[in-house]
Design a protein around this motif. Structure first.
Motif, PDB file in Angstrom:
ATOM      1  N   UNK A   1       9.973  34.268  82.076  1.00 27.69           N
ATOM      2  CA  UNK A   1       8.262  34.581  82.460  1.00 27.69           C
ATOM      3  C   UNK A   1       8.602  33.234  83.686  1.00 27.69           C
ATOM      4  N   UNK A   2       8.459  34.039  84.522  1.00 25.64           N
ATOM      5  CA  UNK A   2       8.047  35.155  84.905  1.00 25.64           C
ATOM      6  C   UNK A   2       9.999  35.671  84.779  1.00 25.64           C
ATOM      7  N   UNK A   3       8.980  37.570  84.461  1.00 27.23           N
ATOM      8  CA  UNK A   3      10.393  38.110  83.924  1.00 27.23           C
ATOM      9  C   UNK A   3      10.818  39.109  84.810  1.00 27.23           C
ATOM     10  N   UNK A   4      12.022  39.149  84.531  1.00 29.63           N
ATOM     11  CA  UNK A   4      13.373  39.765  85.809  1.00 29.63           C
ATOM     12  C   UNK A   4      13.318  41.134  84.610  1.00 29.63           C
TER      13      UNK A   4
ATOM     14  N   UNK B   1      12.944  29.642  83.774  1.00 27.60           N
ATOM     15  CA  UNK B   1      11.835  30.074  84.318  1.00 27.60           C
ATOM     16  C   UNK B   1      11.346  30.153  85.928  1.00 27.60           C
ATOM     17  N   UNK B   2      13.077  30.205  86.389  1.00 27.74           N
ATOM     18  CA  UNK B   2      13.109  30.767  87.404  1.00 27.74           C
ATOM     19  C   UNK B   2      12.877  30.859  88.238  1.00 27.74           C
ATOM     20  N   UNK B   3      11.845  32.456  88.112  1.00 26.77           N
ATOM     21  CA  UNK B   3      10.661  32.687  88.584  1.00 26.77           C
ATOM     22  C   UNK B   3       9.180  31.692  89.146  1.00 26.77           C
ATOM     23  N   UNK B   4       9.440  30.352  88.403  1.00 25.15           N
ATOM     24  CA  UNK B   4       7.816  30.131  88.070  1.00 25.15           C
ATOM     25  C   UNK B   4       7.136  29.333  89.513  1.00 25.15           C
ATOM     26  N   UNK B   5       7.621  29.733  90.982  1.00 30.82           N
ATOM     27  CA  UNK B   5       7.161  29.044  92.262  1.00 30.82           C
ATOM     28  C   UNK B   5       6.657  30.982  92.295  1.00 30.82           C
ATOM     29  N   UNK B   6       6.938  31.775  92.140  1.00 32.51           N
ATOM     30  CA  UNK B   6       7.212  33.412  92.283  1.00 32.51           C
ATOM     31  C   UNK B   6       6.448  33.968  91.769  1.00 32.51           C
TER      32      UNK B   6
ATOM     33  N   UNK C   1       4.782  53.187  90.614  1.00 33.40           N
ATOM     34  CA  UNK C   1       5.857  51.964  90.752  1.00 33.40           C
ATOM     35  C   UNK C   1       4.559  50.891  89.867  1.00 33.40           C
ATOM     36  N   UNK C   2       5.373  49.722  88.667  1.00 29.86           N
ATOM     37  CA  UNK C   2       4.652  48.982  88.397  1.00 29.86           C
ATOM     38  C   UNK C   2       4.645  47.766  89.265  1.00 29.86           C
ATOM     39  N   UNK C   3       3.791  47.632  89.999  1.00 33.92           N
ATOM     40  CA  UNK C   3       3.803  45.942  90.587  1.00 33.92           C
ATOM     41  C   UNK C   3       3.984  44.898  89.801  1.00 33.92           C
ATOM     42  N   UNK C   4       4.550  44.150  90.143  1.00 37.16           N
ATOM     43  CA  UNK C   4       4.672  42.863  89.244  1.00 37.16           C
ATOM     44  C   UNK C   4       3.640  41.721  89.872  1.00 37.16           C
ATOM     45  N   UNK C   5       3.566  40.777  88.636  1.00 38.75           N
ATOM     46  CA  UNK C   5       2.656  39.742  89.136  1.00 38.75           C
ATOM     47  C   UNK C   5       3.560  39.106  89.153  1.00 38.75           C
ATOM     48  N   UNK C   6       5.039  39.009  89.464  1.00 40.72           N
ATOM     49  CA  UNK C   6       5.527  37.327  89.561  1.00 40.72           C
ATOM     50  C   UNK C   6       6.923  38.227  90.013  1.00 40.72           C
ATOM     51  N   UNK C   7       8.413  37.300  90.138  1.00 43.35           N
ATOM     52  CA  UNK C   7       9.359  37.298  90.426  1.00 43.35           C
ATOM     53  C   UNK C   7       9.066  38.247  91.965  1.00 43.35           C
TER      54      UNK C   7
END
Length: 395
Positions: free
Chosen positions: A178-181, A210-215, A319-325
């Motif tokens: 999380x954020x989840x790819x 947690x590599x997308x922590x800032x996205x 479309x599933x609009x992403x909250x992150x990544x």
């Protein structure tokens, strides 16, 4: 004549027999062959901050990192990682015993699983999952137990009851992203608190990617290690590639309690041993960039998310609009399609655009069959060109 003919046994270790060439390599090769816009593999098409690149050049010229760096990572980077965790999340780590530098997050995941999983241990992973998770669990001799995120009200959701039901006496750890790819889901505080309670109750380890922590564009990123009882049972993984747009440098890190980091280091030292010496010094400087950098990164990618999401919707996708990544997951069924593999393999010829079929991220392939992932970590003009090409699908 020997009693056994050459080749009577398959050459590839049976633990890896199910894994061929990654879909990313296949689709990137298809993009190059057809001259298509590559919205498949998740790498930016521009470099990150100039001052960070210059820091790497300076390290090279100064002779810092040109020879083997220390096994755990250069002290400057380990200190910068510890400072980052403290400043951002209030997690205090000793840079000497609780931080380990790795060859990207991928090696960190591999080392963590090789270190912590015994043959026969069950590892729960949220499905769809990044493809290296399955391979790393297999190499460790573990048994993969997927818990499926499912689309609901425009986003992918975790069923906490399903997660709890997946835990058995053989469960060793939960591999959490999380954020989840690829879905772009960002787990909420309440969801993370429930996972933490489950881990404590059932005495489970957790490895968090947690590599997308800032996205994160909607909501917030909260490290699982910050919840009560989780610091001593959580291996937290992150990296520089996604945050600073230098994916080729492959600089990642692990943080956690000394016993956990020591275990991961025992495996990591026999993988790459060390890597990316000069780049480690540059990433140490990158982690000290002002908050304005992170805010600008999020704002830029949020705008790109919206450009691509709107264009995909106009082309007829759900479309599933992403909250992150920096990925958008879509459903191709409104286009009269149902096979993501066939759709992605034909899309370059049809539209000159490359995407990734989400089914490769599933054990239950049928669950992911109609879903396709697009990356938006590209220049805005590239995304606008891709959107214009995809419009032909709506005709």
């Amino acid at each position: 004549m020997t009693g056994r003919e050459p080749g009577s046994r398959p050459l590839l270790n049976r633990r890896l027999a199910e894994f061929g060439t990654t879909i990313f390599a296949e689709m990137s090769a298809l993009a190059a062959k057809t001259g298509s816009i590559n919205l498949g593999q998740g790498f930016p098409d521009t470099d990150g901050p100039e001052e960070v690149r210059e820091a790497a050049v300076r390290a090279l010229r100064d002779g810092r990192g040109n020879q083997y760096p220390p096994g755990p990572g250069v002290p400057e980077l380990r200190t910068a990682v510890a400072d980052h965790q403290s400043r951002r999340y209030g997690l205090v780590h000793d840079p000497d015993t609780e931080v380990l530098v790795t060859a990207g997050a991928t090696e960190a995941i591999a080392a963590a699983l090789l270190a912590l999983v015994e043959p026969g241990d069950e590892v729960i992973a949220l499905e769809p999952y990044y493809d290296s998770y399955a391979a790393c669990i297999a190499m460790a001799g573990g048994t993969r137990v997927p818990v499926t995120l499912r689309p609901h009200d425009g986003a992918y959701r975790l069923d906490l009851d399903e997660l709890r039901d997946a835990v058995t006496p053989r469960t060793r750890l939960i591999l959490l992203n999380t954020p989840h790819n690829p879905t772009g889901t960002v787990l909420t505080r309440d969801e993370l608190a429930a996972i933490a309670d489950l881990a404590v109750e059932r005495d489970l380890l957790v490895v968090t990617d947690e590599v997308y922590e800032h996205l994160v564009f909607d909501g917030e990123h909260v490290p699982l290690a910050s919840f009560p009882g989780m610091r001593e049972r959580t291996v937290t993984i992150s990296s520089a590639g996604k945050t600073f747009s230098f994916t080729g440098w492959k600089v990642g890190w692990v943080t956690g309690a000394p016993e956990l980091v020591s275990a991961v280091r025992s495996a990591k030292q026999f993988l790459t041993y060390v890597s990316a010496g000069p780049f480690q010094y540059a990433v140490a400087e990158a982690l000290r960039l002002p908050d304005a950098y992170y805010e600008g990164l999020r704002a830029d990618l949020r705008a790109k998310r919206d450009v691509l999401s709107a264009g995909l919707a106009a082309a007829g996708f759900t479309v599933y609009r992403p909250a992150g990544t920096y990925f958008v997951t879509t459903d191709i069924r409104p286009l009269g399609e149902s096979d993501g593999f066939a759709f992605c393999r034909s899309l370059p010829e049809r539209c000159g655009v490359v995407a990734i079929p989400n089914a490769v991220f599933y054990d239950h392939r049928e669950q992911g069959a109609p879903f396709v992932r697009f990356a938006f970590c590209k220049r805005t003009e590239v995304l606008e060109d891709a959107v214009a090409r995809l419009k032909s699908l709506a005709v």
